[in-house]
Motif scaffolding. Structure first.
Motif, short mmCIF file in Angstrom:
data_model
loop_
_atom_site.label_atom_id
_atom_site.label_comp_id
_atom_site.label_asym_id
_atom_site.label_seq_id
_atom_site.Cartn_x
_atom_site.Cartn_y
_atom_site.Cartn_z
N HIS B 33 0.82 -1.22 0.00
CA HIS B 33 0.00 0.00 0.00
C HIS B 33 0.85 1.26 0.00
N ASP B 35 1.96 3.00 -2.34
CA ASP B 35 1.65 4.03 -3.34
C ASP B 35 0.22 4.53 -3.23
N ARG B 36 -0.41 4.29 -2.11
CA ARG B 36 -1.84 4.67 -2.01
C ARG B 36 -2.05 6.15 -2.28
N LEU B 39 -1.52 7.21 -5.90
CA LEU B 39 -2.54 6.80 -6.87
C LEU B 39 -3.90 7.45 -6.61
N PRO B 41 -5.15 10.25 -7.41
CA PRO B 41 -5.83 10.89 -8.54
C PRO B 41 -6.66 9.91 -9.37
N PHE B 42 -6.29 8.63 -9.33
CA PHE B 42 -7.02 7.65 -10.14
C PHE B 42 -8.22 7.08 -9.40
N ARG B 43 -8.35 7.36 -8.15
CA ARG B 43 -9.43 6.77 -7.36
C ARG B 43 -10.59 7.73 -7.25
N GLU B 44 -11.71 7.14 -6.90
CA GLU B 44 -12.92 7.95 -6.76
C GLU B 44 -12.86 8.81 -5.53
N GLU B 45 -13.64 9.88 -5.58
CA GLU B 45 -13.76 10.69 -4.37
C GLU B 45 -14.48 9.86 -3.32
N LYS B 47 -17.13 8.64 -0.85
CA LYS B 47 -18.58 8.86 -0.88
C LYS B 47 -19.00 9.72 0.29
#
Lengths: 746, 48
Positions: B33, B35-36, B39, B41-45, B47
């Motif tokens: 983990h 690089d969490r 990364l 920018p590639f993940r969803e906001e 909820k």
């Protein structure tokens, strides 16, 4: 099931599907399908064909897809394969008798691909790459430090130290070749064996040329000139280019598969003598579940009743109904096509069910197959073109400077990158799908995005899509006042059916009540419940009214008149005006009376010429064929809409709980309003924009960098930085483009 | 010059040690983990 039915033996064949049947049709589904004039004709599909959905580990770029597909096609019993490189998932259509998954898995293993049960927790695939990456960076760092000694003046005069530094550098390069270079060499070798043109072939060639060139120069220059620091750095950077996409694939898989929309599917569970409506995610192994006609079986379950009739359409692609007897396992994904409800004991919880994969989509459409073939062709042409350009580059430079020609050819081999198309596009599609899922919209196939982006006209079925049915206040009071067993019987009846009227009545009665009666659906006549002693309750249509009656043998008395109200969905008016403002043409195709269609159209501001009532299912399909061309989205919610789904360029439904319907549409949504339609179109347009960007980027990037590399002004080291940087840039651009797309604000 | 050869030898021993420690830490899952944040920018906001 009663004893008589249980002992019944088939005497003839179902007129629709040909299954053994004691009646004209084997089930209500076949009767309805037949009444639709063959719209749901049985597809000829060989028996023993089955879909397997697996996780594939080790996918680093879309070119891997071609290699896995070639390996799959070489297996006995292999029919079709769909691989999603952005998710690392594969769906295999295989012949059950001939295909051996373990043999296929063993064939993939030497190539570095691991195939396994979907959703099985596993060691991250990127871990092995990270290991190679870390070691190679350590080797590269040490090689550079050693090279500094030579750059800063270490001369052959210091013979011992000079040779020590040179040969240590050589040793580090060999170690780098074994640890990092072997990754590309192995992939290339496996691709050549499988006769697939993988992007690792030019990369492997560049590794061999770079190492060979550096070694040759080292020995031919009396151990003075060294390119080993360049070589080790180049290996480390190329591994970084593989590692970053692999991590992103893993992150996608973890996050994109979290929600598949099935968790909230309503199911009926028995709690003692009472029934309760629960979400499918609440099911635990051992629960007794009741499946009404039309209900979807969400988890594997053992049948408790004498017999049941189910369609395995979603599992096998075979619409033919299959009979089950007590004690048999009814698989998740089956749905009840019999005329009565059946009880079954859940064997697993939803988390262990294959249903989410089934719901995500089945066989590839023709256009999707064409798309997959076109990418395989693109990959082959791309790799061959890169090899040819490298050869021409070396040939041209060889006349002037062999050493420079070698490095120019190596740079060409390294710097070419098809990631914009191979990785960026699938990533953009998955991000769009994920965002839609989080809004409750579930896209079932890839072509839906293309079709939705091109939509200009949106046509709705009326009842159930634009409007909802509910019982009137007077009827609710009347049902509340039902005495004795009447109310529990009615509750049992409506809980055993998925008919729209039954669903509307369900909301007005206590759905936990239950009476000891046998309920069956009589197609075209309504619901019947037998209580014993010849007492039969009916919920039926009579003289234009819906009535609840009791028949005690001599006469049939009306216990309640069911007065149904049709109300427009909550956000229909606002969404209609928003869609009009976006330039869409809106229409209604309905089987209901024209004046009711006109009333709804006037209320929502739809243009009259596109709002047509009193249409049969086939008429809707014909209208869409005549007016729809390739830009029409049709939204419906019933089995009678299936011909229209097939005629429209794209189709959607809110009827997630009626498995006949979403199984035949391109997307489905679970929200009560209409806003998911606008959401789906907006997402698809953003995706289409990302695709255009990717094609443009791929063209411009490759033309520019290949020209620069062939001109001999880009060193292999710079190429090894530029290539992974372009991969990361394309991934970042797609992620940001999709993130900034104008999504729903409400 | 012998001292330089010895220093090179010692630095190689350190490098091998560092590589072994790195391999151990990766195998332990410590880097799974890492690089969490990178990364994100590639993940969803998240909820709301």
């Amino acid at each position: 099931m009663d004893a008589e039915n249980a002992n019944a033996r088939p005497r003839s064949r179902c007129l629709h599907c040909g299954s053994p049947s004691t009646d004209t049709y084997c089930c209500a589904g076949c009767r309805q399908a037949s009444e639709l004039g063959g719209a749901l004709s049985v597809e000829e599909q060989e028996p023993d064909a089955a879909w397997l959905v697996c996780d594939v580990g080790g996918l680093h770029c879309a070119a891997c897809v071609s290699l896995i597909e070639a390996t799959f096609r070489a297996q006995p019993g292999a029919r079709e394969i769909t691989i999603n490189p952005a998710l690392g998932k594969a769906a295999l259509l295989v012949d059950d008798r001939a295909f051996k998954l373990d043999v296929f898995a063993r064939a993939l293993d030497p190539m570095g691909y691991r195939i396994g049960v979907a959703r099985k927790p596993e060691v991250p695939e990127s871990r092995a790459l990270l290991m190679r990456l870390g070691i190679c960076f350590a080797l590269a760092g040490n090689s550079m430090v050693l090279s500094f000694a030579i750059y800063f003046g270490l001369s052959p005069a210091d013979r011992t130290l000079f040779l020590t530094v040179g040969f240590l550098n050589f040793t580090l390069a060999i170690a780098s070749l074994f640890v990092g270079g072997s990754y590309f060499l192995r992939n290339a070798w496996q691709a050549i064996r499988a006769r697939a043109w993988h992007i690792d072939i030019p990369l492997a060639l560049s590794v061999v040329l770079a190492f060979g060139g550096a070694t040759w120069i080292f020995f031919s220059s009396g151990f003075g000139a060294t390119y080993f620091d360049t070589f080790t750095a180049f290996i480390a950077l190329m591994l970084l280019g593989k590692y970053a996409p692999a991590r992103i694939v893993e992150q996608n898989r973890a996050s994109l598969l979290e929600d598949d929309g099935i968790s909230s599917l309503p199911q009926t569970r028995m709690r003692g003598d009472e029934r309760e409506q629960i979400a499918a995610s609440e099911i635990v192994a051992g629960d007794t579940l009741v499946f009404a006609p039309g209900d979807l079986v969400s988890v594997d379950a053992v049948l408790l009743d004498a017999q049941a009739l189910c369609s395995l359409d979603w599992i096998t692609g075979e619409p033919r109904a299959v009979g089950f007897v007590r004690g048999e396992r009814v698989p998740a994904g089956a749905f009840n096509v019999g005329d009565s409800a059946f009880a079954a004991r859940a064997q697993t919880a939803l988390v262990a069910s294959p249903l989410p994969q089934l719901l995500a989509g089945g066989a590839r459409t023709t256009s999707e197959k064409r798309q997959a073939r076109s990418f395989a062709t693109f990959s082959r042409v791309f790799v061959l073109a890169v090899l040819a350009i490298a050869l021409v580059t070396f040939g041209a430079w060889a006349f002037f400077d062999v050493e420079r020609g070698l490095w120019a050819a190596v740079s060409v081999l390294i710097v070419a990158c098809p990631c914009a198309i191979g990785l960026g596009t699938p990533l953009a599609r998955e991000i769009a799908a994920r965002r839609l899922r989080s809004s409750g919209v579930f896209v079932r196939n890839e072509r839906a995005f293309d079709a939705l982006a091109a939509v200009e006209t949106i046509v709705f079925d009326k009842t159930g899509t634009l409007t909802e049915i509910s019982v009137s206040r007077e009827t609710a009071a009347q049902l509340e006042a039902l005495a004795g067993l009447h109310r529990p019987v009615l509750a049992t009846m409506v809980n055993s059916s998925n008919h729209p009227v039954a669903r509307a009545v369900r909301s007005a009665v206590d759905d936990t009540m239950r009476a000891p009666c046998k309920v069956r659906e009589v197609p075209g006549l309504g619901l019947e419940a037998e209580l014993g002693d010849g007492i039969v309750y009916r919920l039926k249509s009579a003289g234009g009214r819906t009535v609840f009656t009791i028949d005690e043998g001599l006469r049939e008395d009306v216990l309640a008149e069911i007065d149904l109200d049709e109300v427009v969905r909550s956000d229909a008016m606002s969404e209609a005006s928003r869609l009009r403002a976006l330039g869409f043409q809106l229409g209604i195709l309905s089987g209901d009376r024209q004046e009711r269609v006109d009333a709804i159209a006037a209320r929502l501001g739809f243009e009259g010429s596109r709002c047509i009532g009193e249409l049969k299912p086939r008429d809707k399909a014909e209208w869409l064929s005549r007016h729809g061309d390739a830009h029409t989205l049709f939204l419906g919610d019933g089995i009678n809409d299936v011909p229209a789904f097939e005629a429209a360029a794209c189709s959607g439904t809110p009827a997630i709980d009626r498995p006949f319907v979403p199984a035949r549409t391109d997307f489905y949504y679970r929200a009560a309003g209409l806003w998911p339609i606008r959401e789906a179109i907006t997402a698809s347009r953003a995706y289409a924009g990302a695709v255009r960007f990717n094609y443009g980027f791929a063209l411009v990037y490759n033309v520019v960098v290949l020209s620069v590399a062939a001109a001999g002004v880009m060193s292999p080291l710079i190429a090894a930085i530029v290539m992974p940087a372009s991969s990361l840039a394309i991934v970042l651009c797609n992620a940001l483009m999709m993130r900034r797309a104008p999504w729903r604000s409400s | 010059m012998e001292i330089l050869l010895m220093l090179i030898f010692i630095s190689f021993v350190f490098m091998v040690g560092a590589i072994l420690a790195f391999v151990y830490s990766v195998k332990s899952g410590e880097a799974d983990h890492a690089d969490r944040l990178a990364l994100m920018p590639f993940r969803e906001e998240e909820k709301k």
